[in-house]
Design a protein around this motif. Structure first.
Motif, PDB file in Angstrom:
ATOM      1  N   ALA A 172      48.963  38.479  33.752  1.00  0.00           N
ATOM      2  CA  ALA A 172      48.006  38.228  34.834  1.00  0.00           C
ATOM      3  C   ALA A 172      48.307  36.924  35.564  1.00  0.00           C
ATOM      4  O   ALA A 172      48.239  36.860  36.802  1.00  0.00           O
ATOM      5  CB  ALA A 172      46.588  38.198  34.269  1.00  0.00           C
TER       6      ALA A 172
ATOM      7  N   GLY B 126      41.108  49.452  33.189  1.00  0.00           N
ATOM      8  CA  GLY B 126      41.354  48.581  34.328  1.00  0.00           C
ATOM      9  C   GLY B 126      41.350  49.276  35.671  1.00  0.00           C
ATOM     10  O   GLY B 126      42.034  48.820  36.596  1.00  0.00           O
TER      11      GLY B 126
ATOM     12  N   GLY C 281      39.476  47.343  41.576  1.00  0.00           N
ATOM     13  CA  GLY C 281      39.609  45.907  41.703  1.00  0.00           C
ATOM     14  C   GLY C 281      41.031  45.469  41.985  1.00  0.00           C
ATOM     15  O   GLY C 281      41.910  46.252  42.347  1.00  0.00           O
ATOM     16  N   THR C 282      41.275  44.180  41.804  1.00  0.00           N
ATOM     17  CA  THR C 282      42.594  43.609  42.045  1.00  0.00           C
ATOM     18  C   THR C 282      43.495  43.797  40.821  1.00  0.00           C
ATOM     19  O   THR C 282      43.042  44.188  39.744  1.00  0.00           O
ATOM     20  CB  THR C 282      42.480  42.114  42.337  1.00  0.00           C
ATOM     21  OG1 THR C 282      41.966  41.454  41.167  1.00  0.00           O
ATOM     22  CG2 THR C 282      41.536  41.854  43.516  1.00  0.00           C
ATOM     23  N   ARG C 283      44.783  43.479  40.974  1.00  0.00           N
ATOM     24  CA  ARG C 283      45.708  43.571  39.843  1.00  0.00           C
ATOM     25  C   ARG C 283      45.228  42.706  38.686  1.00  0.00           C
ATOM     26  O   ARG C 283      45.171  43.159  37.536  1.00  0.00           O
ATOM     27  CB  ARG C 283      47.109  43.121  40.280  1.00  0.00           C
ATOM     28  CG  ARG C 283      48.191  43.290  39.198  1.00  0.00           C
ATOM     29  CD  ARG C 283      49.490  42.602  39.611  1.00  0.00           C
ATOM     30  NE  ARG C 283      49.409  41.155  39.434  1.00  0.00           N
ATOM     31  CZ  ARG C 283      49.800  40.514  38.328  1.00  0.00           C
ATOM     32  NH1 ARG C 283      50.304  41.188  37.308  1.00  0.00           N
ATOM     33  NH2 ARG C 283      49.681  39.202  38.235  1.00  0.00           N
ATOM     34  N   THR C 284      44.856  41.484  38.973  1.00  0.00           N
ATOM     35  CA  THR C 284      44.385  40.583  37.926  1.00  0.00           C
ATOM     36  C   THR C 284      43.110  41.096  37.285  1.00  0.00           C
ATOM     37  O   THR C 284      42.939  41.034  36.063  1.00  0.00           O
ATOM     38  CB  THR C 284      44.154  39.174  38.497  1.00  0.00           C
ATOM     39  OG1 THR C 284      45.379  38.689  39.052  1.00  0.00           O
ATOM     40  CG2 THR C 284      43.674  38.220  37.421  1.00  0.00           C
ATOM     41  N   ALA C 285      42.193  41.632  38.105  1.00  0.00           N
ATOM     42  CA  ALA C 285      40.948  42.164  37.560  1.00  0.00           C
ATOM     43  C   ALA C 285      41.207  43.348  36.640  1.00  0.00           C
ATOM     44  O   ALA C 285      40.525  43.522  35.615  1.00  0.00           O
ATOM     45  CB  ALA C 285      40.012  42.574  38.689  1.00  0.00           C
ATOM     46  N   ARG C 286      42.192  44.153  36.981  1.00  0.00           N
ATOM     47  CA  ARG C 286      42.516  45.301  36.129  1.00  0.00           C
ATOM     48  C   ARG C 286      43.071  44.844  34.775  1.00  0.00           C
ATOM     49  O   ARG C 286      42.752  45.410  33.731  1.00  0.00           O
ATOM     50  CB  ARG C 286      43.496  46.228  36.850  1.00  0.00           C
ATOM     51  CG  ARG C 286      42.861  46.996  38.009  1.00  0.00           C
ATOM     52  CD  ARG C 286      43.785  48.046  38.575  1.00  0.00           C
ATOM     53  NE  ARG C 286      44.840  47.478  39.421  1.00  0.00           N
ATOM     54  CZ  ARG C 286      44.708  47.185  40.719  1.00  0.00           C
ATOM     55  NH1 ARG C 286      43.535  47.367  41.314  1.00  0.00           N
ATOM     56  NH2 ARG C 286      45.716  46.713  41.419  1.00  0.00           N
TER      57      ARG C 286
ATOM     58  N   ASP D 108      42.429  41.925  33.408  1.00  0.00           N
ATOM     59  CA  ASP D 108      41.311  41.284  32.718  1.00  0.00           C
ATOM     60  C   ASP D 108      40.388  42.319  32.068  1.00  0.00           C
ATOM     61  O   ASP D 108      39.838  42.078  30.980  1.00  0.00           O
ATOM     62  CB  ASP D 108      40.510  40.421  33.695  1.00  0.00           C
ATOM     63  CG  ASP D 108      41.240  39.144  34.084  1.00  0.00           C
ATOM     64  OD1 ASP D 108      42.213  38.791  33.392  1.00  0.00           O
ATOM     65  OD2 ASP D 108      40.845  38.507  35.076  1.00  0.00           O
ATOM     66  N   ALA D 109      40.222  43.471  32.715  1.00  0.00           N
ATOM     67  CA  ALA D 109      39.392  44.526  32.126  1.00  0.00           C
ATOM     68  C   ALA D 109      40.014  45.046  30.842  1.00  0.00           C
ATOM     69  O   ALA D 109      39.312  45.320  29.856  1.00  0.00           O
ATOM     70  CB  ALA D 109      39.208  45.661  33.131  1.00  0.00           C
TER      71      ALA D 109
ATOM     72  N   ARG E  12      39.345  42.535  28.146  1.00  0.00           N
ATOM     73  CA  ARG E  12      37.981  42.627  27.621  1.00  0.00           C
ATOM     74  C   ARG E  12      37.852  43.785  26.641  1.00  0.00           C
ATOM     75  O   ARG E  12      37.172  43.684  25.617  1.00  0.00           O
ATOM     76  CB  ARG E  12      36.980  42.786  28.760  1.00  0.00           C
ATOM     77  CG  ARG E  12      36.718  41.499  29.540  1.00  0.00           C
ATOM     78  CD  ARG E  12      35.485  41.639  30.420  1.00  0.00           C
ATOM     79  NE  ARG E  12      35.646  42.703  31.420  1.00  0.00           N
ATOM     80  CZ  ARG E  12      36.225  42.533  32.601  1.00  0.00           C
ATOM     81  NH1 ARG E  12      36.708  41.342  32.949  1.00  0.00           N
ATOM     82  NH2 ARG E  12      36.308  43.533  33.462  1.00  0.00           N
TER      83      ARG E  12
END
Length: 592
Positions: free
Chosen positions: A122, A201, A204-209, A211-212, A215
């Motif tokens: 990320a 994921g 959302g954005t690449r980073t958000a995916r 991050d999901a 989590r």
């Protein structure tokens, strides 16, 4: 110049080297498709989970050192998980244990590898998670060839799996037999785990995916499944049954961290390592000691050079036991400064005499050194090899890891050593397709030890990647499996390349050796005073001369020690190089 088994690869586009050809090929594929070094390393690392499951796994840990093309200072990625909240000395004593077992979930630190790789992707990668994990998913579903060491590990633990760890037996011996060398093994359960992380994921954005997915690992289905399964009592290497103490809350407690490396100079090159929570400064201490000798005195092809190097390593390893461990940052910086000072290294160099030392000799840096129990190692449990594990029938493992190095055309560079979570370390979590690690076995159940077991503390790890810099610019990334031998084998490479002018492949191929004259990081924590293991290719004259000096010499096979790999970069010309170890017929470099 000695003959080489392979050429040192040279090019300008990108270079990858690792302990398994599938990881190297995967990483190079990512570079060819436009990914950077961090994309490539992450994809290769997940493939290593599938290709070398006896050496690393998703339930394990990692240490990496890297630098970006932006010219920022090198960073250490600390993917080493900490001890769970309930992992106290009192609890282990109450369980009737006088040590942390070498196998079983009670020895598990919080798994740090997967979350750390995803964090790196990320922050510094460019690819989508689904594209990164596609390689590992494909190999897990379609299968990978069983390398001979994996077959040997599975044969060793077959009875343990059948009798006590049925989930591992079902995963690794689904046909009721041990896979043979060159059979194909699959892990569809782990493939489903990776697919589920990808599905988390969406949007959302690449980073958000990404991050999901993190989590889902840290607070979702992975943490829940691990905690529930580990709580079931099962057989440990102690011969007794215990429940693990790793909880879902412990997963949430872990976050990857980056920190500046500890560094030292040798022959005009800066060597960057992880701090005192690893064994990395052992390499730095040995180099600062050897810097007081001229090139001829440290030539590893001579008996005198082997002797000097081994004696320097004994001194550094004694300091490792006395002073290394989890410390607060200010204290760690002060201790490292004392251990690496010019005055101290000169004092230590002065202790190297003509004969082999057999005493445990930590130095005086103004604080009380810890004195570990010194238990003589019996010949029957000596562990040598190419960085592959020495595994007992109980699942207890010594010396096991894998490694990957990448440099891309832009100048991003990374050296990473993933380990832990071995298939033989604890029962496989049936819903996830992997086992937990046993890194806590490196802690002592002694409140006075700098490496004592305590909740929230990182165990001191043997994982020890290296980055080299010249005039502030990264010029090489290297490392090797091998437990306590990692920095010892890397030291030989650095002496041969930086002091004696060998090229990378020549230095890797040259005869290797190491000392066993320190307490092992792995249970039963034994040592061999004066112990020296050396490949027979070193020659009878050298071996006899070392025995004459008093070394307790074990002669190993001609190609038996180490699995080192390296990538290099000339910041002025852009020339890239790579080399990998031929021992064990698994490690390969790729690039152009």
């Amino acid at each position: 110049m000695a003959d080489k088994t392979r050429p040192t690869l040279r090019g300008s586009f990108g270079m990858c080297a690792s302990t398994h050809w599938l990881a190297s090929a995967t990483a190079q594929s990512v570079l060819e498709r436009g990914g950077n070094a961090f994309d490539a390393a992450t994809a290769g690392a997940f493939v290593l989970h599938v290709a070398e499951p006896h050496l690393n796994g998703p339930g394990g840990d990692l240490v990496a050192v890297f630098a970006t093309a932006a010219g920022t200072s090198p960073l250490v990625l600390a993917g080493q998980g900490h001890a769970p909240r309930a992992a106290t000395i009192e609890h282990f004593r109450a369980e009737g244990l006088d040590h942390v077992p070498g196998a079983g979930a009670l020895a598990a630190a919080v798994p740090g590898a997967v979350d750390s790789w995803l964090w790196l992707l990320a922050e510094f990668g460019t690819w989508e998670l689904t594209d990164i994990l596609a390689y590992a998913i494909d190999y897990a579903e379609r299968g990978v060839p069983v390398v001979p060491p994996l077959a040997r590990v599975l044969a060793t633990v077959e009875d343990l799996f059948r009798t006590h760890w049925p989930t591992s037996y079902a995963l690794w011996m689904p046909e009721g037999r041990v896979p043979q060398p060159h059979d194909t093994v699959v892990n569809p359960v782990y493939a489903r785990t990776l697919r589920r992380l990808c599905a988390e994921g969406a949007g959302g954005t690449r980073t958000a995916r990404i991050d999901a997915a993190r989590r889902a690992w840290r607070t979702g289905f992975v943490a829940t499944a691990v905690a529930e399964f580990a709580a079931t009592p099962h057989r440990h290497s102690s011969g007794t049954d215990h429940a693990g103490v790793l909880s879902a809350a412990d997963f949430a407690d872990f976050t990857p961290s980056v920190e500046p490396p500890v560094t030292a100079e040798f022959r005009g090159v800066t060597v960057a390592k992880a701090g005192l929570w690893s064994q990395g400064p052992v390499l730095l201490q040995a180099l600062t000691i050897l810097d007081h000798f001229d090139d001829a005195q440290i030539d590893p092809s001579t008996a005198g050079g082997v002797h000097t190097i081994i004696e320097a390593l004994k001194l550094a390893m004694a300091d490792r036991e006395a002073y290394y461990g989890h410390r607060d940052p200010a204290d760690a910086e002060a201790v490292a400064h004392r251990l690496l000072s010019s005055r101290y290294s000169k004092e230590r160099a002065g202790l190297i005499g003509p004969g082999a030392s057999t005493a445990f000799r930590p130095g005086d840096i103004g604080i009380t050194p810890y004195a570990p129990p010194l238990i003589a190692r019996q010949p029957s449990v000596r562990a040598e090899g190419v960085g592959e594990p020495t595994v007992q029938q109980t699942g207890e493992t010594r010396g096991d890891t894998c490694h990957i190095d990448i440099v891309d055309r832009w100048g991003n560079i990374i050296s990473a050593t993933p380990s832990g979570g071995w298939l033989q370390s604890s029962p496989a979590v049936p819903e996830l397709g992997f086992a937990l690690g046993t890194r806590l076995q490196m802690t002592w159940l002694d409140p006075a030890a700098p490496t004592r077991l305590a909740p929230g503390r990182r165990p001191r790890t043997t994982l020890s990647p290296t980055l080299l810099l010249r005039d502030g610019s990264p010029v090489a990334a290297l490392g090797t499996p091998g437990g306590d031998q990692q920095d010892q084998w890397q030291l030989l490479y650095l002496v041969r390349t930086l002091a004696l002018g060998m090229d990378p492949q020549e230095a890797i191929d040259a005869p290797a050796f190491h000392t066993t004259a320190m307490p092992s990081s792995f249970w039963p924590r034994t040592w061999t005073p004066g112990g020296l293991v050396i490949e027979e290719r070193a020659g009878r004259a050298v071996i006899d001369a070392l025995r004459d000096r008093g070394h307790d010499v074990t002669v190993s096979g001609p190609w038996s020690l180490g699995r080192l790999s390296v990538v290099t970069r000339d910041p002025h010309s852009g020339l890239l190089q790579a080399a990998a170890n031929p021992r064990g017929a698994q490690g390969y470099a790729a690039g152009r």
